[in-house]
Design an enzyme around this catalytic site. Structure first.
Site, mmCIF file in Angstrom:
data_model
loop_
_atom_site.group_PDB
_atom_site.id
_atom_site.type_symbol
_atom_site.label_atom_id
_atom_site.label_comp_id
_atom_site.label_asym_id
_atom_site.label_seq_id
_atom_site.Cartn_x
_atom_site.Cartn_y
_atom_site.Cartn_z
ATOM 1 N N THR A 1 0.862 -1.185 0.000
ATOM 2 C CA THR A 1 0.000 0.000 0.000
ATOM 3 C C THR A 1 0.892 1.225 0.000
ATOM 4 O O THR A 1 1.556 1.514 0.990
ATOM 5 C CB THR A 1 -0.900 0.000 1.240
ATOM 6 O OG1 THR A 1 -1.715 -1.169 1.198
ATOM 7 C CG2 THR A 1 -1.802 1.224 1.263
ATOM 8 N N LYS B 1 -7.217 0.757 -3.790
ATOM 9 C CA LYS B 1 -6.819 0.210 -2.495
ATOM 10 C C LYS B 1 -7.012 1.244 -1.385
ATOM 11 O O LYS B 1 -7.553 0.933 -0.309
ATOM 12 C CB LYS B 1 -5.349 -0.223 -2.570
ATOM 13 C CG LYS B 1 -4.656 -0.413 -1.244
ATOM 14 C CD LYS B 1 -5.135 -1.644 -0.493
ATOM 15 C CE LYS B 1 -4.392 -1.759 0.834
ATOM 16 N NZ LYS B 1 -4.802 -2.908 1.613
ATOM 17 N N LYS C 1 -2.099 5.428 8.968
ATOM 18 C CA LYS C 1 -1.217 5.760 7.839
ATOM 19 C C LYS C 1 -1.982 5.656 6.521
ATOM 20 O O LYS C 1 -1.912 6.545 5.658
ATOM 21 C CB LYS C 1 -0.022 4.795 7.828
ATOM 22 C CG LYS C 1 1.063 5.135 6.822
ATOM 23 C CD LYS C 1 1.869 3.888 6.410
ATOM 24 C CE LYS C 1 1.064 2.991 5.481
ATOM 25 N NZ LYS C 1 1.825 1.899 4.853
#
Lengths: 292, 292, 292, 292
Positions: free
Chosen positions: D93, D169, D239
């Site tokens: 990611t 994502k 995050k």
């Protein structure tokens, strides 16, 4: 007293003008050199490089953002060019991280750095009515004080670590952004009930909210005229809000109201209002109210 | 001029005292009759029922909320008891729906009603420095004006439909709640960086935010002493916020910042701070910052 | 088993149809009497008044909101008309306060009341796949169970105090509104990067979000066709959200995410999308993205 | 087929294990070399440097964040070390900006890069049930497909520009964070009314919210046991939320719900819950409810 002045933007220019008018020996530099001409005409000296401003008692930087400061410092060896007695007074709005980094670098190089961000817009700078928050070694602040007193109405000492002044500045701008957004929401809400925004804003800015944060933005909202070259650009407000939220986030400090305001700034930016005065935030609320 | 005064709460009492001190012929009523004593001592007459205040030139109601007003009006036949020339001046903070309903009822009964909510806290009321927003028929406002001028620093006319004054009052209180919350968030954020809240608050309330909305709450935040009988109770702030959001919602007007502030008020209420001064909102942010 | 069924709206109608199809002896009533015709055709009896449905084993109410229920109960003496063994099963979405009030009134009258709100939309009701959350006395739930089992896929017992089922229903709908809003935000955000909403929604509803809360709304978002008579009207979603937030507020429980979602619902209502399916929330995000 | 695998974290390890188990010729590297041992034991080869993994058909990177990827690429000349036919499959990611930058660098170097981020947690990775979103040249995806099919349940093609897979994502994780936060808020709200969180969560995760996003986090919430080495660390959720909000902000796309959720993540981080599973977000709501 010899003063170097780096960065002649919307606020830097009137600040530098006030220093020249007060008969300081001022050397100026700006990335777009043409901004120097009016200062030179008023009696300033123009430097060819930022480092040309560094041999002085007080070196003021008033650059657009962290990156601008970092690149001027790095590309032009600014810290190295400073005299042993020069005080670097960074008056721009930078991040807490940037302020800490600057303090570190100067300390390692044996040089002197203080933060002295300003509260106020271009018109306030022109009138030499800025509020200046300072942090750094007392002696350094004292050396810079004649210059600071010339540019501002009041100098507010905020401790010995420079970043503290920046935290205060960012927190203040966070409050400002929220104040302006809130005023826009309230004006649109009352407008839904048929009340002229100007009438509402007149009442509040002469009573409960009789302060610059509101009085400086209400007239533009009332007239819906946001094209103010001496104003506070909305996109810079969004940038400052990001810095404030980043400072909060670094400490895991939740700021839900600030976060909500930031999204409204995004709405204004999406509508192409970033170059307008911050008061244009009122248009976001007006669109939500389908008022036009 | 004969004045009836119904509702002797934290703000109503000093307002009524100022009327008595100005030699108006004042008749007072309050649900808890003991609140009448100081007024009677100062020269007022005490009525046995609300209706006993209605035979007058200006009948002022200053009751706690919509329900209190509605029940006094319904149970005591207040509107019917008013003289044909009596002006009912509702100075309390009520909902827009309540203000509209009151105006309707008076009109149907051939009586005169105006809204005249006040901006200011108990200490401001005592000093007769309230800002009073009025809406209703011009002639009615003029008849009430000697009383209004006695209680306030300034009367702001807001049109001929009474509810407009209430919308303005609610929008102003929405802004106030947000201002205080924001000040608390900013003070906690700067405190995370080691800055004393009092130092931060001193700077902002003497510069960008030098207005009653901030100056009236900053000292309590700085001292963290929120037990102020002349303050603005936090739970009443939450109530006003609900009224403001309801007014917005009735017009499908999104108020995301107001909504975020309302949730913070819930946090304070959950912590048992509802009876404290509104400035106790700062404690919510302090807890978020784990500052103690 | 004799069943009374009061309230033939978008979900009530298919529920009642399933009861008739299962050969229960069903008597129906609806404010707009024409809604009864299809049920009568299928074998139900039509009552002239709500009370005409009360002489039964299980009396189901499926009315639009608190007010509709309160007025039917008050105007038609519904509780008094119930038999001593009748179980009143309120399957509508009502406030926690309303559920508590109903339980009290039935108890005082010596009658039996349970809450049994349903999870699911009209198409789910038609397929008899509703999830039914029940709360009240066990014996009462057991008496109603044959009817509940006929209308739903599963009955979830939630304790002996009826309001508990309503709290669960409201919390679930709060989550649903947030899920749909979030899906709309995410679809608009990916669309800003050139991704077709249908492609994005296809991925998520077949993986991480493969649940009715998403799968029931994604197709309409993908097609941007929100005119669904069997859908969940956005304005009813806003109403349920208000009930959920009121339930939270009554306990001073901050729900910042719910509060933010509620403001988005206001935006949709302001845009005139209240009569559309809840999936129309996606259009709010699309407008924010200036995607058209 | 020869596979290089760089980055053996909580998800990377089981992915690599599945590749080894499927008899691919796998070379692994990890910054902390000890993580390689179990893989080597299972049949993988250990490389001394990241570049040692580059001479292969498919080079998979599964590093912690943008910085980790950038430093491995820069310090070890990873792109230069790739063969002309090697496909770099970045499954981590990363930010949209990072994905764009990677695609540019590979293109300039004449190398092949695709993004293939995964949806799922460590336990899903172990079970080879990941959903894999891919974007890049079709031919490159096809070359990588045998490896992708081995690690995942399904491969979702998302266009020819790699960053598109990353946008999807991030949008999915934004939705996930909101889903978990919402579930926590709802569970706390119902708990205020005496409902056991486990009972509430049981109902919703077996009905309207019967999807991995909820079912994967509800059990930990019900047990209040958030110490799950195979879970999704809350700090990594924060995050990812930052990356999603940054992607939105880059397009001036307001995401008010996401912004509100982000502040709740800050609250959890401030409470020291960053290393716990994301489901620990429920504790934030519990504290707001003063439930303990």
């Amino acid at each position: 007293m010899k003063i170097g002045f780096i960065g002649l933007g919307a606020i830097g220019t009137p600040m530098a003008q006030n220093l020249v008018a007060a008969d300081f020996d001022v050397t100026v530099w700006n990335r777009s050199a043409d901004k120097c001409a009016p200062l030179v005409e008023a009696g300033a000296t123009q430097a060819d490089t930022p480092a040309g401003c560094a041999a002085c008692d007080v070196m003021i930087t008033m650059l657009a953002d962290d990156d601008a400061l970092a690149s001027v410092v790095a590309e032009h060896g600014l810290i190295e060019a400073m005299g042993d007695d020069t005080v670097h007074v960074n008056m721009a709005t930078v991040s807490v991280a940037c302020a800490r980094d600057m303090a570190d670098r100067h300390e390692k190089a044996g040089k002197t750095y203080i933060s002295a961000p300003v509260l106020g817009r271009p018109d306030i700078a022109k009138a030499a009515k800025l509020n200046i928050v300072t942090a750094g070694a007392d002696a350094a602040i004292e050396r810079a004080r004649p210059a600071l007193d010339t540019m501002g109405a009041k100098v507010w000492p905020a401790g010995s670590e420079p970043y503290r002044a920046n935290v205060i500045k960012l927190a203040t701008n966070y409050m400002l952004m929220t104040a302006v957004e809130t005023m826009g929401e309230a004006a649109a809400m009352t407008a839904k009930y048929g009340i002229e925004p100007g009438d509402f804003l007149d009442i509040i800015t002469h009573s409960v909210f009789a302060a610059p944060a509101y009085q400086g933005y209400a007239p533009a909202m009332a007239k819906r005229d946001y094209d103010n070259p001496e104003g506070f650009k909305l996109k810079l407000g969004a940038k400052d809000m990001d810095l404030a939220l980043a400072a909060a986030r670094a400490e895991n400090m939740a700021m839900p109201v600030g976060a909500a305001v930031r999204e409204r700034l995004s709405e204004a930016l999406a509508a192409g209002e970033g170059e307008l005065d911050l008061s244009a935030l009122a248009e976001v609320s007006r669109r939500h109210g389908h008022l036009d």
